[in-house]
Design a protein around this motif. Structure first.
Motif, mmCIF file in Angstrom:
data_model
loop_
_atom_site.group_PDB
_atom_site.id
_atom_site.type_symbol
_atom_site.label_atom_id
_atom_site.label_comp_id
_atom_site.label_asym_id
_atom_site.label_seq_id
_atom_site.Cartn_x
_atom_site.Cartn_y
_atom_site.Cartn_z
ATOM 1 N N ALA A 1 -6.444 -18.449 4.677
ATOM 2 C CA ALA A 1 -6.361 -19.533 4.145
ATOM 3 C C ALA A 1 -6.948 -19.260 2.715
ATOM 4 N N ARG A 2 -7.833 -18.912 2.891
ATOM 5 C CA ARG A 2 -9.140 -18.561 1.689
ATOM 6 C C ARG A 2 -8.192 -17.330 0.387
ATOM 7 N N SER A 3 -7.820 -16.770 1.038
ATOM 8 C CA SER A 3 -7.075 -15.153 0.410
ATOM 9 C C SER A 3 -5.556 -15.884 0.541
ATOM 10 N N LEU A 4 -4.540 -16.977 0.310
ATOM 11 C CA LEU A 4 -4.037 -17.425 -0.259
ATOM 12 C C LEU A 4 -3.813 -18.445 -1.537
ATOM 13 N N HIS A 5 -5.433 -19.611 -1.093
ATOM 14 C CA HIS A 5 -6.015 -20.055 -3.310
ATOM 15 C C HIS A 5 -6.511 -19.311 -3.446
ATOM 16 N N GLU A 6 -7.120 -18.256 -3.769
ATOM 17 C CA GLU A 6 -7.919 -17.101 -4.501
ATOM 18 C C GLU A 6 -6.517 -16.085 -5.006
ATOM 19 N N LEU A 7 -5.520 -16.060 -4.099
ATOM 20 C CA LEU A 7 -4.342 -15.427 -5.304
ATOM 21 C C LEU A 7 -3.646 -15.559 -5.940
ATOM 22 N N LYS A 8 -4.231 -17.855 -5.827
ATOM 23 C CA LYS A 8 -3.191 -18.511 -7.136
ATOM 24 C C LYS A 8 -3.956 -18.729 -7.600
ATOM 25 N N ASP A 9 -6.064 -19.200 -7.306
ATOM 26 C CA ASP A 9 -7.055 -19.394 -8.831
ATOM 27 C C ASP A 9 -7.261 -18.516 -9.575
ATOM 28 N N THR A 10 -7.295 -17.017 -9.109
ATOM 29 C CA THR A 10 -7.977 -15.852 -9.316
ATOM 30 C C THR A 10 -7.129 -14.902 -10.244
ATOM 31 N N ILE A 11 -6.165 -14.906 -10.181
ATOM 32 C CA ILE A 11 -5.406 -13.873 -10.934
ATOM 33 C C ILE A 11 -4.782 -14.396 -11.346
ATOM 34 N N ARG A 12 -4.183 -13.800 -12.455
ATOM 35 C CA ARG A 12 -3.148 -13.831 -13.946
ATOM 36 C C ARG A 12 -2.701 -12.431 -14.589
ATOM 37 N N LEU A 13 -2.297 -13.050 -15.643
ATOM 38 C CA LEU A 13 -1.489 -11.499 -16.139
ATOM 39 C C LEU A 13 -2.236 -11.061 -17.402
ATOM 40 N N CYS A 14 -2.095 -10.204 -17.314
ATOM 41 C CA CYS A 14 -3.544 -8.919 -18.128
ATOM 42 C C CYS A 14 -2.575 -9.609 -19.332
ATOM 43 N N SER A 15 -3.987 -9.951 -20.828
ATOM 44 C CA SER A 15 -2.626 -10.609 -21.937
ATOM 45 C C SER A 15 -2.161 -9.106 -22.675
ATOM 46 N N ASP A 16 -2.791 -7.964 -22.519
ATOM 47 C CA ASP A 16 -2.089 -6.541 -23.363
ATOM 48 C C ASP A 16 -0.330 -6.705 -22.880
ATOM 49 N N CYS A 17 -1.128 -6.061 -21.594
ATOM 50 C CA CYS A 17 0.367 -5.300 -20.694
ATOM 51 C C CYS A 17 1.329 -6.332 -20.067
ATOM 52 N N PHE A 18 0.403 -7.170 -18.740
ATOM 53 C CA PHE A 18 1.039 -8.492 -18.199
ATOM 54 C C PHE A 18 1.184 -7.864 -16.511
ATOM 55 N N THR A 19 1.036 -7.557 -16.417
ATOM 56 C CA THR A 19 0.367 -7.378 -14.875
ATOM 57 C C THR A 19 -0.835 -8.053 -14.257
ATOM 58 N N VAL A 20 -0.655 -7.970 -13.376
ATOM 59 C CA VAL A 20 -1.398 -9.178 -12.791
ATOM 60 C C VAL A 20 -2.821 -8.563 -12.957
ATOM 61 N N SER A 21 -3.374 -9.104 -12.902
ATOM 62 C CA SER A 21 -5.205 -9.030 -12.841
ATOM 63 C C SER A 21 -6.019 -10.061 -12.527
ATOM 64 N N GLU A 22 -7.591 -9.476 -12.610
ATOM 65 C CA GLU A 22 -8.457 -10.815 -12.379
ATOM 66 C C GLU A 22 -9.193 -11.428 -13.826
ATOM 67 N N ASN A 23 -8.616 -10.379 -14.310
ATOM 68 C CA ASN A 23 -9.477 -10.417 -15.656
ATOM 69 C C ASN A 23 -7.979 -10.975 -16.628
ATOM 70 N N ASP A 24 -9.228 -11.429 -17.658
ATOM 71 C CA ASP A 24 -7.857 -11.097 -18.747
ATOM 72 C C ASP A 24 -7.023 -10.325 -19.748
ATOM 73 N N PHE A 25 -7.888 -8.853 -19.496
ATOM 74 C CA PHE A 25 -7.442 -7.653 -19.447
ATOM 75 C C PHE A 25 -7.434 -6.242 -17.656
ATOM 76 N N CYS A 26 -6.191 -6.442 -17.571
ATOM 77 C CA CYS A 26 -6.545 -4.855 -16.457
ATOM 78 C C CYS A 26 -7.405 -4.607 -16.218
ATOM 79 N N GLY A 27 -7.880 -3.482 -14.931
ATOM 80 C CA GLY A 27 -8.580 -2.455 -15.301
ATOM 81 C C GLY A 27 -7.756 -1.735 -15.622
ATOM 82 N N ILE A 28 -6.024 -1.023 -15.973
ATOM 83 C CA ILE A 28 -5.940 0.056 -16.665
ATOM 84 C C ILE A 28 -5.948 -0.187 -18.363
#
Length: 200
Positions: free
Chosen positions: A45-72
Motif C-alpha cells: 500500500a505504501r509503494s502504491l501511494h509513493e508511486l503517485k506521490d513522488t513520481i513525476r515527469l522529467c522537465s526535459d525528456c518527460f520520462t518518469v522521475s523522482e525529481n524535476d530532471f531524471c537521472g539520465i
C-alpha cells in the motif's frame, strides 16, 4: 457474488482494470494477498501511494522521475547531442536495459492514433522541436514501435524536422517484427536495432 465479501469483490475489480489482467488472475492476486502478513500488505500500500506521490515527469525528456530532471538527463556522461524519441517511459526502460545507448531521450506520451482521437497536438512533438531549435542536437533517433501508429508518428516527426539539414535523422533497425512492441523485445534485439539504425 453475494457470497463473496465486498472487500474481496472490490479488490478483484481493481485488479481487473490493469492491462492484461483477467478475472481469474485478479482472484489469484487477491487470495495470495490474503495469505500475506499485514506488514507485507502495508508495504504494498505504501509503494502504491509513493508511486503517485513522488513520481513525476522529467522537465526535459518527460520520462518518469523522482525529481524535476531524471537521472539520465542529469548524467554528465550522457550525450545531449543525440535524442532518442520514444512513445512511452516504458520504452526508455527497455532501451536502458540494453546498455548500448549513451544519449538522452524524448518521450512523446503516445503515438498518433486517429482511430482513438490522438493527433500530433496531443503528443509532445512541439517540445521536441523546441529542444532541437535550442541547438546542440546532431542526431534524432526515431524509436517508435514498428506498427501502423508508430510508423505514422515517426514519419510525421521526420517531416517536421526536414528543414533541419544539420541534424541526422535515423530510425532504429528493424530487428523488431512489424507490429512488434519495444517493451517486450529482448535486450540483444533492441541493442542491435539501436546500433544498426539507419538514415531516413
Amino acid at each position: 457474488m453475494r457470497s463473496i465479501p465486498l472487500p474481496i469483490q472490490r479488490l478483484i475489480r481493481e485488479f481487473n482494470k490493469l492491462p492484461g489482467i483477467g478475472s481469474k488472475t485478479s482472484e489469484r492476486f487477491v487470495f495470495h494477498l490474503l495469505r500475506q502478513p499485514t506488514a507485507e500488505i502495508e508495504a504494498l500500500a505504501r509503494s502504491l501511494h509513493e508511486l503517485k506521490d513522488t513520481i513525476r515527469l522529467c522537465s526535459d525528456c518527460f520520462t518518469v522521475s523522482e525529481n524535476d530532471f531524471c537521472g539520465i538527463c542529469e548524467n554528465p556522461e550522457r550525450s545531449k547531442q543525440i535524442i532518442c524519441v520514444v512513445a512511452e517511459p516504458k520504452d526508455v526502460m527497455a532501451f536502458e536495459k540494453t546498455g548500448t545507448y549513451s544519449g538522452v531521450y524524448h518521450v512523446l506520451g503516445g503515438v498518433i492514433d486517429h482511430a482513438h482521437g490522438t493527433g500530433p497536438d496531443q503528443l509532445r512533438i512541439k517540445e521536441l522541436l523546441t529542444r532541437v531549435a535550442s541547438g546542440g542536437v546532431t542526431e534524432i533517433i526515431l524509436a517508435t514501435n514498428p506498427d501502423m501508429e508508430g510508423e505514422t508518428t515517426a514519419a510525421f516527426i521526420a517531416k517536421q524536422l526536414k528543414d533541419q539539414s544539420s541534424i541526422q535523422i535515423t530510425k532504429i533497425a528493424r530487428g523488431l517484427p512489424m507490429g512488434g512492441n519495444i517493451e517486450f523485445a529482448d535486450e540483444i534485439t533492441l541493442g542491435n536495432a539501436m546500433s544498426g539504425r539507419q538514415n531516413i
